[in-house]
Design a protein around this motif. Structure first.
Motif, PDB file in Angstrom:
ATOM      1  N   LEU A   1      72.991  51.876  71.849  1.00 16.01           N
ATOM      2  CA  LEU A   1      73.385  51.681  70.733  1.00 16.01           C
ATOM      3  C   LEU A   1      72.038  51.428  70.055  1.00 16.01           C
ATOM      4  O   LEU A   1      71.744  51.703  68.722  1.00 16.01           O
ATOM      5  CB  LEU A   1      74.227  50.615  70.685  1.00 16.01           C
ATOM      6  N   ARG A   2      71.005  50.582  70.407  1.00 12.13           N
ATOM      7  CA  ARG A   2      69.998  50.369  69.858  1.00 12.13           C
ATOM      8  C   ARG A   2      69.000  51.233  69.548  1.00 12.13           C
ATOM      9  O   ARG A   2      68.310  51.441  68.514  1.00 12.13           O
ATOM     10  CB  ARG A   2      69.251  48.803  70.367  1.00 12.13           C
ATOM     11  N   ALA A   3      69.049  52.137  70.471  1.00  6.65           N
ATOM     12  CA  ALA A   3      68.297  53.379  70.317  1.00  6.65           C
ATOM     13  C   ALA A   3      68.619  54.449  69.306  1.00  6.65           C
ATOM     14  O   ALA A   3      67.844  55.266  68.697  1.00  6.65           O
ATOM     15  CB  ALA A   3      68.216  54.193  71.795  1.00  6.65           C
ATOM     16  N   PHE A   4      70.078  54.356  69.170  1.00  9.10           N
ATOM     17  CA  PHE A   4      70.545  55.172  67.990  1.00  9.10           C
ATOM     18  C   PHE A   4      70.830  54.426  66.793  1.00  9.10           C
ATOM     19  O   PHE A   4      71.747  54.905  65.893  1.00  9.10           O
ATOM     20  CB  PHE A   4      71.822  55.938  68.546  1.00  9.10           C
ATOM     21  N   GLY A   5      70.145  53.506  66.419  1.00  4.05           N
ATOM     22  CA  GLY A   5      70.094  52.677  65.087  1.00  4.05           C
ATOM     23  C   GLY A   5      70.840  51.416  64.897  1.00  4.05           C
ATOM     24  O   GLY A   5      70.675  50.758  63.961  1.00  4.05           O
TER      25      GLY A   5
END
Length: 659
Positions: free
Chosen positions: A368-372
């Motif tokens: 989730l953090r890697a995709f914004g």
């Protein structure tokens, strides 16, 4: 050169020789003529290139290995004299430290070479990061692997370099793109790992030592490219409390935020390119200036910081689509915008997502953090660092992995009942999805429908994003009608009819048997012994009425039409005689299957004859290759047919259950 000869030449022990070969990347070789190299001996022997062994003679690590050997002798002598203090002092002060920096520079002269060889390194380090500490795997090694892997994950989060992920039986596959290089690695699930006795942890520890040095070099280069200080600050207390990714504090945040906003440019950038970019931004419509639109004009030369930082607000240019001229040719893989960090950084950006306690928190938080998504929350009992609690009204999505959550009922006066209902009921205005929603949205590059991934719903198939179905193979994304061969659906329908008829016959037999048993039970009880003699006369009269002569129709001697052409001819003759045209029956499923088989057998006979003629003219080697290819294709077709049949039965069972 055999392994024993190499060990004698280097004057090393066998474990040290293995370590040196692993560090230097030298592997055994299989000679072309093993019998001649082994001097007519048939014993199983390991061979190395003589040139590789001579190359090892000048390795500086040889001196370190010999120092370790001398230190081992000193320690053994001290223990023999019962001087435990001296042995401990020797081990603490005289142990030589091995540095692999020069080996990393030798094996990877450029940074791209190191990125290409990072797949195995990441898989091994993530594996050791999840292992429990024991005598074979020291806790210090596990802590180092955990720190290096989380540093690498932080870089992927900051640059949005993640591309795809897949849940498999062995673990979770991840793929990232760094400087144009696709890196794929495997992360095991966070279960309790039991180390088997047949695993040689000494060799694996040697690989871990080398891969850890390699990843530390790579992390330093990656962090430096985005303007972040390496190594980042590490809070051990937060890690002990379950913070995981939140245990790191990256320095240089202001520089990165400015780079994400697009306000920092490289000092060495071309001023002309910058002025052109400003002009295009001021006038977004290129047709007003009478100039053709170009996708390269809007991309000025910027620094590495701006290119690798967060998403930009500039619109994405459309990608060219390549159409095939030949309709029978294989389909071309079209380029996709999902490979852009700008798209990846905006996928989950507008959401606030809460992770339930039963979901895999680390993998979901990382994706989730890697995709914004910058607002990820979880229960405080699972660890610190959460953005919000479950009762926060800002939560838009909640990821759960449990049966269907009921909708809250009207409140009553019982406070205990209200508390229990609120703990297990849905919050109005919040979307509940299963964890697979995150993976499918990431792989397809767009958000999927949440209702397909609702709690308790049957999930769509989770397919590997790296496997594409070829022509003739089974494709789960398509319907059965699009993949079935000619006559396959009719044959399946006939088989279903036969099964249904067999089931009906079995049921009727069971009913008759049960009726007979019931009659026998009535007879045993003395009932059902009355005989209606008058009924026999009525039955005889009914039989006579059925046997009354009805006259000749004139059509009994004629044969029934067997084909469509015969049926059409019979209709024309009946119309000429002024007779009524009998309605033609629709062909049954068996007749359709027979007709399809006739057509297919005729076409197959012609094709087989043509192939036989061509095979007779072909050389023997090519004929054998063709036969192997036909055999492998037939096996693939059988597997695809089995999968289609399995899917057909599943869909049929679902329809029956719905009825």
């Amino acid at each position: 050169m055999t392994r024993s000869q190499a060990v004698r030449k280097l004057q090393l022990s066998l474990p040290d020789f293995r370590r040196l070969c692993i560090f230097k990347g030298i592997y055994p070789r299989e000679p072309r003529n093993k019998k001649r190299v082994n001097k007519s001996s048939t014993a199983s022997t390991t061979f190395y290139y003589t040139k590789d062994i001579q190359y090892l003679l000048h390795e500086p690590l040889l001196a370190k290995f010999r120092d370790q050997k001398a230190l081992a002798k000193k320690i053994s002598k001290a223990l023999g004299r019962n001087d435990v203090g001296d042995a401990a002092r020797f081990e603490k002060n005289l142990t030589p430290k091995l540095k692999l920096d020069h080996i990393i520079k030798e094996r990877y002269p450029t940074f791209v070479d190191a990125l290409r060889d990072l797949d195995d390194a990441l898989s091994m380090l993530f594996l050791f990061a999840n292992l429990p500490g024991n005598q074979n795997v020291p806790p210090k090694m596990i802590a180092r692997c955990q720190r290096l892997t989380m540093e690498f994950e932080h870089f992927l989060i900051r640059t949005h370099a993640m591309r795809k992920s897949f849940l498999s039986i062995k673990g979770i596959y991840y793929q990232a793109t760094i400087q144009g290089q696709d890196i794929l690695w495997l992360v095991p699930y966070k279960f309790v790992q039991q180390a088997g006795p047949d695993v040689d942890f000494r060799i694996m520890a040697t690989f871990v030592e080398f891969y850890a040095t390699l990843l530390s070099f790579v992390n330093y280069r990656l962090y430096s490219s985005i303007g972040v200080v390496y190594p980042p600050r590490f809070d051990l207390k937060s890690l002990e409390q379950g913070a995981e990714l939140g245990a790191f504090q990256l320095e240089g945040q202001q520089l990165e935020e400015q780079a994400e906003a697009g306000s920092i440019m490289d000092t060495g950038a071309n001023e002309k390119a910058q002025a052109e970019a400003d002009r295009l931004l001021a006038n977004p419509d290129p047709e007003q200036n009478g100039e053709p639109q170009s996708s390269y004009a809007t991309a000025p030369e910027t620094s590495v910081v701006e290119n690798t930082a967060g998403p930009s607000e500039t619109p994405l240019a459309a990608l060219d689509q390549f159409a095939s001229i030949d309709p029978n040719a294989d389909a071309l893989l079209q380029p996709s915008l999902t490979a852009d960090s700008q798209v990846a950084g905006k996928l989950f950006a507008p959401f606030t997502i809460f992770l339930s306690r039963e979901t895999p928190r680390h993998s979901l938080e990382f994706l989730l953090r890697a995709f914004g998504c910058r607002r990820v929350g979880w229960n405080s009992t699972l660890g610190e660092g959460a953005y919000c609690d479950e009762s926060d009204p800002r939560i838009t999505h909640q990821i759960v992995d449990r049966p269907d959550i009921p909708i809250p009922a009207p409140e009553d006066d019982d406070e205990d009942a209200q508390a229990a209902r609120k703990a297990n009921a849905r919050v109005p205005g919040r979307i509940y999805v299963q964890p697979q929603w995150v993976w499918d949205s990431v792989n397809l590059g767009q958000l999927q429908r949440p209702d397909l991934y609702a709690p308790g719903a049957t999930l769509p198939p989770h397919l590997s994003p790296w496997v594409r179905a070829k022509k003739g193979e089974y494709d789960p994304t398509k319907t059965l009608e699009e993949q079935e061969l000619e006559g396959e659906a009719e044959a399946a329908a006939v088989a279903d009819e036969e099964e249904d008829s067999e089931d009906a016959a079995e049921q009727s037999d069971e009913e008759v048997a049960q009726a007979d048993l019931a009659d026998l039970a009535d007879i045993e009880q003395g009932e059902g012994m009355e005989v209606n003699l008058a009924g026999s006369d009525s039955e005889a009269s009914e039989a006579e009425e059925d046997d009354e002569f009805g006259g000749f129709s004139g059509d009994e001697d004629e044969e029934a039409p067997t084909t469509a052409a015969d049926a059409h001819q019979a209709e024309l003759l009946a119309e000429a005689k002024g007779q009524k045209v009998a309605p033609t029956k629709a062909p049954t499923a068996k007749e359709k299957v027979a007709a399809a088989k006739d057509k297919r057998t005729k076409a197959e006979k012609e094709a087989d004859e043509d192939l036989e003629r061509r095979k007779m003219m072909a050389p023997r080697r090519k004929r054998k290759m063709y036969e192997k290819m036909v055999y492998s294709n037939a096996r693939k077709d059988e597997e695809a047919e089995k999968l289609r049949e399995k899917r057909r039965k599943i869909e049929k069972g679902g329809k029956k259950a719905a009825k």
